[in-house]
Design a protein around this motif. Structure first.
Motif, PDB file in Angstrom:
ATOM      1  N   GLY A 266      13.774-115.567  42.657  1.00  0.00           N
ATOM      2  CA  GLY A 266      12.597-114.796  42.310  1.00  0.00           C
ATOM      3  C   GLY A 266      12.670-113.378  42.836  1.00  0.00           C
ATOM      4  N   ARG A 267      13.162-113.210  44.069  1.00  0.00           N
ATOM      5  CA  ARG A 267      13.288-111.860  44.638  1.00  0.00           C
ATOM      6  C   ARG A 267      14.250-111.004  43.832  1.00  0.00           C
ATOM      7  NH1 ARG A 267      12.946-114.761  49.584  1.00  0.00           N
ATOM      8  NH2 ARG A 267      15.224-114.903  49.751  1.00  0.00           N
ATOM      9  N   ARG A 268      15.230-111.638  43.222  1.00  0.00           N
ATOM     10  CA  ARG A 268      16.200-110.904  42.413  1.00  0.00           C
ATOM     11  C   ARG A 268      15.727-110.713  40.969  1.00  0.00           C
ATOM     12  NH1 ARG A 268      21.538-110.534  44.499  1.00  0.00           N
ATOM     13  NH2 ARG A 268      21.737-111.486  46.569  1.00  0.00           N
ATOM     14  N   GLY A 269      14.554-111.212  40.649  1.00  0.00           N
ATOM     15  CA  GLY A 269      13.997-111.034  39.313  1.00  0.00           C
ATOM     16  C   GLY A 269      14.499-112.029  38.290  1.00  0.00           C
ATOM     17  N   ILE A 270      15.017-113.154  38.742  1.00  0.00           N
ATOM     18  CA  ILE A 270      15.529-114.184  37.832  1.00  0.00           C
ATOM     19  C   ILE A 270      14.382-115.093  37.415  1.00  0.00           C
ATOM     20  CG2 ILE A 270      17.131-116.118  37.586  1.00  0.00           C
ATOM     21  CD1 ILE A 270      18.814-114.742  39.829  1.00  0.00           C
ATOM     22  N   ASP A 271      14.188-115.227  36.138  1.00  0.00           N
ATOM     23  CA  ASP A 271      13.135-116.086  35.596  1.00  0.00           C
ATOM     24  C   ASP A 271      13.740-117.418  35.161  1.00  0.00           C
ATOM     25  OD1 ASP A 271      10.422-116.601  34.620  1.00  0.00           O
ATOM     26  OD2 ASP A 271      11.326-116.515  32.627  1.00  0.00           O
ATOM     27  N   VAL A 272      13.116-118.526  35.566  1.00  0.00           N
ATOM     28  CA  VAL A 272      13.602-119.867  35.250  1.00  0.00           C
ATOM     29  C   VAL A 272      12.540-120.583  34.430  1.00  0.00           C
ATOM     30  CG1 VAL A 272      14.458-122.043  36.167  1.00  0.00           C
ATOM     31  CG2 VAL A 272      14.885-119.920  37.422  1.00  0.00           C
ATOM     32  N   GLN A 273      12.914-121.019  33.231  1.00  0.00           N
ATOM     33  CA  GLN A 273      11.994-121.747  32.366  1.00  0.00           C
ATOM     34  C   GLN A 273      12.703-122.941  31.748  1.00  0.00           C
ATOM     35  OE1 GLN A 273      10.140-119.302  29.375  1.00  0.00           O
ATOM     36  NE2 GLN A 273       9.855-117.574  30.771  1.00  0.00           N
ATOM     37  N   GLU A 274      11.921-123.971  31.418  1.00  0.00           N
ATOM     38  CA  GLU A 274      12.485-125.039  30.601  1.00  0.00           C
ATOM     39  C   GLU A 274      12.763-124.486  29.217  1.00  0.00           C
ATOM     40  OE1 GLU A 274      10.382-128.685  30.436  1.00  0.00           O
ATOM     41  OE2 GLU A 274      10.085-128.802  32.608  1.00  0.00           O
ATOM     42  N   ASP A 275      13.925-124.786  28.706  1.00  0.00           N
ATOM     43  CA  ASP A 275      14.286-124.287  27.378  1.00  0.00           C
ATOM     44  C   ASP A 275      13.929-125.320  26.326  1.00  0.00           C
ATOM     45  OD1 ASP A 275      15.883-122.157  25.828  1.00  0.00           O
ATOM     46  OD2 ASP A 275      16.738-124.051  25.148  1.00  0.00           O
ATOM     47  N   ARG A 276      13.244-124.893  25.290  1.00  0.00           N
ATOM     48  CA  ARG A 276      12.730-125.828  24.292  1.00  0.00           C
ATOM     49  C   ARG A 276      13.398-125.681  22.925  1.00  0.00           C
ATOM     50  NH1 ARG A 276      10.699-130.238  26.506  1.00  0.00           N
ATOM     51  NH2 ARG A 276       9.288-129.755  28.249  1.00  0.00           N
ATOM     52  N   THR A 277      14.579-125.085  22.878  1.00  0.00           N
ATOM     53  CA  THR A 277      15.307-125.127  21.620  1.00  0.00           C
ATOM     54  C   THR A 277      15.657-126.574  21.312  1.00  0.00           C
ATOM     55  OG1 THR A 277      17.300-124.605  22.877  1.00  0.00           O
ATOM     56  CG2 THR A 277      16.245-122.788  21.706  1.00  0.00           C
ATOM     57  N   LYS A 278      15.889-126.857  20.061  1.00  0.00           N
ATOM     58  CA  LYS A 278      15.985-128.241  19.586  1.00  0.00           C
ATOM     59  C   LYS A 278      17.079-129.038  20.277  1.00  0.00           C
ATOM     60  CE  LYS A 278      16.320-130.927  15.297  1.00  0.00           C
ATOM     61  NZ  LYS A 278      16.456-130.848  13.822  1.00  0.00           N
ATOM     62  N   THR A 279      18.243-128.425  20.483  1.00  0.00           N
ATOM     63  CA  THR A 279      19.366-129.152  21.082  1.00  0.00           C
ATOM     64  C   THR A 279      19.082-129.440  22.551  1.00  0.00           C
ATOM     65  OG1 THR A 279      20.908-128.031  19.598  1.00  0.00           O
ATOM     66  CG2 THR A 279      21.841-129.074  21.545  1.00  0.00           C
TER      67      THR A 279
END
Length: 411
Positions: free
Chosen positions: A153-166
């Motif tokens: 987070g301090r480095r500006g990295i965003d983490v999200q669950e990816d919801r593309t179909k595969t």
């Protein structure tokens, strides 16, 4: 691709075996080039880039022509990720993956597509990098304290669950504000494993975009990656040791799914026999005070060493199980000749050795002798001392019961 050791600590042979089963259940053209167990071990191994040569595509001129500094860095990162995270990247380009240059939000975007999934996006402006990775290695690393979300987070990295179909429920989308941050992130071991794991899975699936493959784009990025490899992540060169890394036997999966294109029992037997032969030669040389390892100058030789006089040797090891003797001899000879050639191009003179379980065809000592290759065979730990002389082309080494070599010709 040679099977490398599985790092200790966060990962185990159980992880390799589980991934092997997942991959082996897929029918894929990729198994014409590698095998599920080899690919699974590669996912968890210490990361090394695909060698510069042979490139997957030719490129005329300087790869950096017409590019400013941010663009050069973006192209280098795209090539670096392809060479580090795409399985068997050189021979599978255009058949299992491609790199494209498209217009997007922040301008031109370099996009890596593996199988049916876009797994990396790098803006030429350097303003943003995103990548899709398998979720399980990251989650495990966080639980074990090997990945620090606060630092991310301090480095500006965003983490999200990816919801593309595969694999919608099993992967993450990681977004970095710049290329330096993306490089820092990708050099975290759990992230590299996660990137390789996802790319391995999708590379073994369908690839419907062959018509969009542009070899000049791949060729340019492939060469651009050298600027990053030389500066921050150099390929091991062997140095005075005569090899790149310590030898470690391949993990032999316990349970592999049975399918028509993948004979689990035969593959398991072959891996075990390969390891037995490697260790037989290692033990033999160790008894003579010679240290032996794997790889040399980035060329994936099975074994490599220097003798007491400093002369360089390389070996390709082939297990002979069942009726595959001729096939393995042909394959092994071709590989060791290729490796000798590639090392010679790097200024390294090496004596090539082909090690097989057995050789019953008396033509093969002469075939190897004509190509100045030492040919060893053994059912146990043979007395190979006399045969491993670089000034002699050896036919077949003595067997465990003391039988004489099938033949030896002066070089």
């Amino acid at each position: 691709m040679t099977t490398k050791s599985v790092p200790t600590g966060l990962w185990s042979t159980d992880d390799v075996e589980e991934l092997t089963g997942i991959l082996a259940a897929r029918r894929s053209r990729l198994w014409q080039i590698t095998q599920p167990a080899e690919l699974a071990a590669w996912v968890f191994a210490d990361p090394e880039p695909a060698p510069l040569d042979p490139p997957p595509a030719a490129f005329d001129g300087d790869w950096a022509d017409g590019l400013d500094e941010p663009q050069r860095t973006a192209w280098a990162l795209a090539g670096w990720v392809a060479r580090m995270t795409v399985p068997e990247a050189a021979p599978t380009a255009g058949r299992h993956w491609l790199l494209s240059r498209v217009s997007a939000g922040h301008g031109p975007l370099l996009r890596l597509t593996v199988g049916v999934l876009e797994t990396l996006g790098v803006y030429e402006s350097g303003e943003e990098v995103w990548l899709r990775v398998a979720g399980a290695p990251i989650v495990l690393a966080m639980e074990e304290g090997a990945a620090d979300l606060e630092e991310w987070g301090r480095r500006g990295i965003d983490v999200q669950e990816d919801r593309t179909k595969t694999l919608a429920e099993e992967k993450l989308l990681l977004t970095c504000p710049d290329i330096d941050t993306a490089l820092w992130l990708l050099r975290q071991p759990p992230v590299m494993v996660a990137a390789r794991m996802l790319n391995a899975w999708v590379a073994a699936g369908p690839f419907p975009f062959e018509s969009r493959y542009r070899p000049e784009v791949v060729g340019r990025a492939w060469r651009a990656a050298e600027s990053l490899l030389g500066a921050a992540a150099p390929v091991a060169t062997g140095g005075e040791r005569g090899f790149d890394r310590e030898y470690a036997g391949a993990a032999v999966p316990v349970d592999l799914p049975a399918q028509r294109s993948f004979d689990a029992d035969a593959y398991r037997a072959g891996v075990s026999e390969h390891d037995r032969l490697c260790r037989a030669l290692i033990d033999h040389l160790d008894a003579e005070g010679v240290r032996i390892g794997a790889g040399l100058n980035g060329v994936p030789v099975d074994l490599a060493w220097r003798d007491a006089d400093g002369r360089q040797f390389i070996a390709e090891v082939k297990s002979v199980v069942g009726v595959n003797e001729v096939e393995q001899l042909r394959l092994g000879l071709g590989q060791i000749l290729e490796y000798r050639h590639r090392l010679a191009a790097r200024g390294i003179v090496a004596t090539p050795v082909l090690v097989v379980s057995r050789c019953t065809d008396r033509a093969w000592p002469a075939i190897c002798g004509d190509n100045r290759v030492i040919l060893l065979q053994g059912e146990g730990t043979p007395n190979w001392t006399a045969d491993l002389r670089p000034d002699v082309v050896v036919g077949v080494a003595s067997t465990a019961d003391g039988d004489a070599s099938l033949g030896r010709d002066n070089a």
